[in-house]
Design a protein around this motif. Structure first.
Motif: not given
Length: 157
Positions: A11-20, A44-48, A140-145, A150-151
């Protein structure tokens, strides 16, 4: 396996994803900075898709995959090769958000359950639902980075 800790990490990783993901618009979702093979929308689609394909599928549960998601967001796909229009960011974000609840509801009390066919990933051999979920959080954490990078590169252009 400590169920609460594993669910909390997921849930923590997902909340970070949604925040970024905040600030990703339809206008910048598919911009590919030089050298980047995949866009913000793809990330984002790939994480899902990864959680559905890895955790739900290998736990012998039915993945919730909207039409076309595997073809668009699976490992090895790229936006440059898309033959169909991808879903809007506003379609992907709610799926990511509700997926956490579905994971908890589906797998509470089952994290030590062995999966039918172990999943080899590099030197790892994932054998339980908990191991799948743990790896999904790492992935997921890899993709958050990558999303953050990218941003940042979009701001620099």
């Amino acid at each position: 396996m400590n169920e609460k800790m594993l669910f909390d990490q997921f849930e923590f990783a997902r909340n970070v994803t949604l925040k970024v993901a905040q600030g990703i618009t339809e206008e910048n979702a598919d911009v590919l900075p030089a050298g980047a093979p995949n866009s913000l929308r793809w990330q984002l689609g790939h994480i899902y898709v990864s959680v559905e394909g890895m955790v739900f599928h290998f736990a012998n549960e039915t993945p919730n995959l909207p039409d076309g998601f595997m073809e668009l967001f699976n490992t090895g796909t790229r936006p440059s090769e898309w033959k169909t229009n991808p879903p809007a960011i506003e379609e992907i974000l709610p799926l990511l958000s509700e997926q956490v609840k579905r994971v908890k509801e589906t797998f509470t009390g089952r994290l030590d359950e062995k999966i039918a066919q172990p999943l080899p990933i590099g030197p790892l051999k994932l054998e339980t639902i908990g191991e799948l979920l743990s790896f999904a959080s790492f992935h997921e954490s890899e993709h958050i980075g990558i999303i953050k990078s990218l941003k940042n590169s979009l701001k620099a252009e």
